[in-house]
Enzyme design. Structure first.
Site, PDB file in Angstrom:
ATOM      1  N   HIS A 271       0.678  -1.331   0.102  1.00  0.00           N
ATOM      2  CA  HIS A 271       0.124  -0.041  -0.163  1.00  0.00           C
ATOM      3  C   HIS A 271       0.879   1.121  -0.014  1.00  0.00           C
ATOM      4  O   HIS A 271       0.584   2.486  -0.765  1.00  0.00           O
ATOM      5  CB  HIS A 271      -1.061  -0.037   1.190  1.00  0.00           C
ATOM      6  CG  HIS A 271      -2.171   0.943   1.185  1.00  0.00           C
ATOM      7  ND1 HIS A 271      -3.049   0.859   0.433  1.00  0.00           N
ATOM      8  CD2 HIS A 271      -2.341   2.040   1.824  1.00  0.00           C
ATOM      9  CE1 HIS A 271      -3.917   1.905   0.584  1.00  0.00           C
ATOM     10  NE2 HIS A 271      -3.632   2.588   1.265  1.00  0.00           N
TER      11      HIS A 271
ATOM     12  N   HIS B 174     -10.214   2.193  -1.295  1.00  0.00           N
ATOM     13  CA  HIS B 174     -10.374   1.890   0.319  1.00  0.00           C
ATOM     14  C   HIS B 174     -11.156   0.353   0.340  1.00  0.00           C
ATOM     15  O   HIS B 174     -12.092   0.540   0.872  1.00  0.00           O
ATOM     16  CB  HIS B 174     -11.183   3.015   1.001  1.00  0.00           C
ATOM     17  CG  HIS B 174     -10.418   3.242   2.331  1.00  0.00           C
ATOM     18  ND1 HIS B 174     -11.140   3.530   3.405  1.00  0.00           N
ATOM     19  CD2 HIS B 174      -9.013   3.409   2.471  1.00  0.00           C
ATOM     20  CE1 HIS B 174     -10.145   3.794   4.535  1.00  0.00           C
ATOM     21  NE2 HIS B 174      -8.952   3.779   3.943  1.00  0.00           N
TER      22      HIS B 174
END
Length: 721
Positions: free
Chosen positions: A47, A93
Site C-alpha cells: 500500500h 479503500h
C-alpha cells in the site's frame, strides 16, 4: 511498558517475508524494536511502497505541456489556463470497506479529499467507482447499503458534490468489494503546496484531530489477502468525522494564505509514520519526533500505536518558525489541535522519542525511496478465441434490452446518486446519470468534466485491449459532453501479485493503459495500486479504473442537451457487431467468452475530435459501450422522455460493443451538414433511427417507453437496496 519480543510469528503478522526481515537486520545491523518493526511493516507493504508495481508504473506516460505535477505527490495537478489548475486523484479503500462498509467507504472519501486540499486546492467534485459481488450473495446487500451510505454520509456533510461514478456486480467480487474514490479541486497556480520538507531545524507540526487507536495496522491489512479471520481485522478500520474534516480544510487553506507553510502532508495510510517519512525523504532530510507531544484521545498509547494509528482528519506540516503564533491562532480558531511534535534534522535518520526513551532510530531513506522493489514473475495472458458465427446468439431486441436494464449492472443508478448531494456549491452543470459529470469553474466561463471507467471482463480476457478500452471509454465520455480530455488518474485493483497469472494481468493492463494515454494525450498524473484483492485464493476481476478530467474552455459550449421528438439518431464510427465479452452475453446468456473488442487509438482520437469540432450540430450525445447501440439509444430516449425508433434488427448490430462509437441526436435539417463534415473528416456516420412518439422500436419489436423506464428506474433498488 515492555515491548513484545520479535518472533517469527510477530514478523509474519506484520506482513513481512523472512527475506525482508533479513534485509532489515542487514540495514540496521541489529534486531529492530517492536516499534521499528511496525514502522518497517507499514512503509514496506504494498500500500505504501508499491514494491510489486513500481517497475511497471515507471513505464506510464506522466508528463505533458498541461501537467504541473505528476505522480509522487498527494495528487496530480493540471493547468487549465488563466492561472487556474485542477488537482485530482483516485484512491482505493477496498479492504476496509469490505470489513466495515460504512466507515471504510466514508474514510475513503475523507482521505481523497485531504489529498486534494493538502495541495492547496478547494475540492469541487467527487466520484466513486464501486464493485460488488453478485446481488444474490449473502453479503452484497449489506455492503451496497453500507458503502453507499458511507460515501454519501461523509461527502454530503463535508459539502462536495458527487458528479459521477459507476457501480458493477460480478461473482468475482463476492469476497472483496472495491471502493475507489475520486476527488478534484481548484487551485491558483501560484498557491500550490508540496510535501517535500526543506530546512534543518524546522518545526514539524501536527494538525487536526487527536490520535486514537483506530486504524492501527490499516496499511498492512490493506496489503494482504482475506481469509476466515476477516472479522478480527475490524479494529484496523478507521473512523471518520466529516465535520472535523471540513474544519481541517478551512483551517488548512486559511493557514496557507499566511505564508507559514514550508511543506504539508496529510496523514493517510500508516499515519504519522508515512507522512513524516515521505516529507523527510522527498526533502533529503531526517525527522525527529517526540511522541509525548502528539495530541491523544486515548490513554496510555504506546509509541507503536501512535506511529501506526490511522485516525482520520490529521495533517503534518513543516512550519516557518517565525510564523508559529499566527499559524497556531488559525487552528485554535477552528477548534483543532496544533502541536509542534518534532523537527527536521540534517542526518538521514528517523528518530522517534517517547518520554525520553528512543523507540526507533532508523535510516529514513531506507524506509521510503530505498524500500525493496520486486520484479515479480509474470505470464502473458493468452486472449481467448474470437466468437465464430455459430457462437453468436440471437434474441428479440426488446427482450434483450429488458434483460439488460433489469440487471443492476445496467439499470439506472438513481437509488445510489439520490443519496449523494450532487449540487452543493451551486456549480454542478451535469449531474450523475448519463455519461460524464460536469462542474463550472466558479467565477469563469470554463467547465470541467469528469468520468470514471473500466470494463473488467475485457481486462480479464485481454489485459492489453482491456487497459486501452478503459482509457478510450473515459476519452469518449469526455468528448461526448464537449470537453477536451486533459489527463487521467488510475486506480489499479488486482489480485495477488505473487501469482504469475495475476501479475500478467497487471503488466498487460498497464501496457494497454500506457499506449492509450500516450495516443490520446491524457497523461497519468496520479493514482493508486491496490493488490491482494483475494479471499481464500479467489481473485477479483482485474479492475484498472481510469478517472479522467476534461476541459470546456471559455467561449465553448458543452454538449448537455437532450433528444427531442423529431431529432435524427446518427451513429458515429464503424459497426462490426463484436459480441465477445459483451454485456448481452454476460447478462442474458451467462457467458463470458470471446475476445475483448479491439481498440484502434487513432480512430478513437479522430472520432472524438469530430464530436468536439461539430458540437454546434449535436443536440445530445453519448458514447456506445456496454450494451451497444440498443442500450445507448434507450438511455438517450429515457433521459429525454421521448420514444426512439432504431432501424437495425440483428443482434450483433444492436448489442455489439465495437469501440470508438457515439450516438448523436441532431435536428433533421442539420443532419446533412453533419454528414458532409463527417465525410470531410473521414469519419463513418450513418442514420440509424429517429426520436419520435412514446415507444421504443427495434426491428419488428417494440415496448412503451413508460414500461421500459419503470424497469430501468426500479430494478437496481429491487435487487440490492
Amino acid at each position: 511498558m515492555q515491548e513484545p519480543a520479535i518472533t517469527p510469528e510477530v514478523i509474519e503478522n506484520h506482513g513481512l517475508k523472512p527475506d525482508e526481515y533479513d534485509l532489515i537486520l542487514e540495514i540496521i545491523g541489529r534486531e529492530p524494536t517492536f516499534t521499528e518493526l511496525g514502522i518497517f511493516s507499514a512503509m514496506w507493504n504494498e500500500h505504501c511502497s508499491y514494491k510489486s508495481s513500481k517497475k511497471w508504473l515507471r513505464t506510464l506516460p506522466t508528463s505533458g505541456p498541461q501537467v504541473i505535477c505528476g505522480p509522487g505527490e498527494n495528487a496530480g495537478i493540471v493547468d487549465i489556463g488563466d492561472g487556474d489548475a485542477v488537482v485530482f486523484k483516485m484512491e482505493s479503500h477496498n479492504h476496509p470497506s469490505y470489513i466495515e462498509p460504512y466507515q471504510g467507504a466514508a474514510t475513503g472519501v475523507g482521505g481523497i479529499l485531504r489529498d486534494v486540499f493538502t495541495m492547496g486546492a478547494r475540492p469541487i467534485a467527487s466520484m466513486n467507482s464501486l464493485s460488488f459481488g453478485e446481488p444474490a450473495h449473502h453479503k452484497t446487500r449489506q455492503l451496497v447499503n453500507g458503502v453507499v451510505e458511507g460515501v454519501g454520509g461523509y461527502g454530503n456533510c463535508f459539502g462536495v458534490p458527487c458528479v459521477g461514478g459507476e457501480v458493477r456486480f460480478h461473482p468475482a467480487y463476492n469476497g472483496n468489494c472495491l471502493v475507489n474514490a475520486f476527488a478534484a479541486g481548484l487551485v491558483k497556480t501560484d498557491m500550490i503546496f508540496y510535501s517535500a520538507a526543506s530546512g534543518v531545524g524546522m518545526p514539524v507540526v501536527y494538525l487536526g484531530a487527536k490520535t486514537g487507536r483506530d486504524g492501527v495496522g490499516g496499511a498492512t491489512m490493506a496489503s494482504a489477502e482475506f481469509d476466515d479471520t476477516i472479522e478480527e481485522k475490524r479494529p484496523t478500520v478507521q473512523v471518520g468525522d466529516p465535520f472535523t474534516e471540513k474544519r481541517l480544510m478551512e483551517a488548512t487553506l486559511e493557514l496557507m494564505q499566511t505564508g507559514a507553510v514550508i511543506s504539508i502532508q496529510d496523514m493517510g495510510a500508516a499515519g504519522l509514520t508515512c507522512s513524516a517519512v515521505e516529507m523527510g525523504d522527498k526533502g533529503g532530510l531526517g525527522v525527529r519526533l517526540d511522541l509525548e507531544k502528539v495530541p491523544q484521545r486515548e490513554e496510555n498509547m504506546t509509541a507503536y500505536e501512535m506511529m501506526l494509528s490511522e485516525s482520520q482528519e490529521r495533517m503534518l506540516m513543516v512550519l516557518k518558525p517565525e510564523l508559529e503564533a499566527e499559524a497556531k491562532a488559525v487552528f485554535e480558531k477552528w477548534d483543532l489541535d496544533f502541536a509542534i511534535v518534532g523537527e527536521t534534522i540534517a542526518e538521514d535518520r528517523f528518530l522517534i522519542m517517547h518520554n525520553g526513551e528512543v523507540k526507533a532510530d532508523l535510516p529514513l531513506s531506507k524506509l521510503s525511496s530505498s524500500a525493496p522493489e520486486y520484479d515479480r514473475p509474470w505470464i502473458e495472458v493468452e486472449a481467448p478465441a474470437a466468437l465464430t458465427d455459430a457462437d453468436v446468439p440471437t434474441i428479440d431486441p426488446i427482450d434483450g434490452l429488458k434483460a439488460l436494464i433489469s440487471s443492476p449492472n445496467y439499470a439506472g443508478k438513481q437509488w445510489v446518486y439520490e443519496q449523494y448531494d450532487t449540487t452543493v456549491m451551486g456549480d454542478t452543470a451535469r449531474r450523475p446519470g448519463l455519461g460524464g459529470g460536469m462542474v463550472r469553474v466558479h467565477g469563469t466561463d470554463k467547465k470541467l468534466a469528469f468520468t470514471s471507467d473500466v470494463t473488467p471482463r475485457y481486462v480479464k480476457a485481454n489485459p492489453v485491449e482491456g487497459g486501452k478500452q478503459a482509457v478510450a471509454e473515459a476519452y469518449r465520455n469526455l468528448c461526448a459532453v464537449g470537453a477536451k480530455p486533459l489527463a487521467t488518474t488510475d486506480n489499479l485493483n488486482f489480485g495477488n501479485p505473487e501469482k504469475p497469472e495475476i501479475m500478467g494481468q497487471f503488466v498487460g493492463a498497464l501496457k494497454g493503459i500506457g499506449e492509450a494515454v500516450s495516443a490520446l494525450d491524457m497523461p497519468i498524473v496520479s493514482g493508486n495500486v491496490s493488490l491482494y484483492n483475494e479471499t481464500d485464493g479467489q481473485a477479483i476481476l482485474p479492475t484498472p479504473t481510469i478517472g479522467a478530467v476534461g476541459l470546456v474552455a471559455a467561449g465553448e459550449e458543452p454538449i448537455l442537451g437532450e433528444a427531442r421528438d423529431g431529432h435524427v439518431l446518427l451513429l458515429v464510427g464503424e459497426t462490426i457487431g463484436h459480441l465477445g465479452q459483451s454485456a448481452l452475453l454476460h447478462e442474458v446468456f451467462n457467458r463470458e467468452d470471446g475476445d475483448a473488442p479491439a481498440v484502434d487509438l487513432e480512430i478513437e482520437k479522430r472520432n472524438g475530435e469530430f464530436i468536439r469540432n461539430n458540437r454546434d450540430f449535436i443536440k445530445a450525445c453519448t458514447d456506445i459501450s456496454d450494451g451497444g447501440l440498443a442500450l445507448a439509444a434507450f438511455e438517450l430516449a429515457e433521459a429525454a422522455g421521448v420514444g426512439v425508433q432504431i432501424d437495425a434488427s440483428d443482434t450483433p448490430t444492436l448489442f455489439g460493443e465495437d469501440q470508438a462509437r457515439y450516438l448523436v441526436a441532431c435536428n433533421f435539417d442539420q443532419a446533412e451538414a453533419l454528414m458532409i463534415a463527417a465525410g470531410q473528416a473521414g469519419v463513418p456516420l450513418e442514420t440509424v433511427g429517429k426520436f419520435t412518439g412514446d415507444t421504443v422500436k427495434m426491428g419488428g419489436s417494440e415496448a412503451t417507453l413508460e414500461e421500459l423506464s419503470q424497469i430501468f428506474r426500479t430494478s437496481f433498488a429491487e435487487a440490492v437496496a
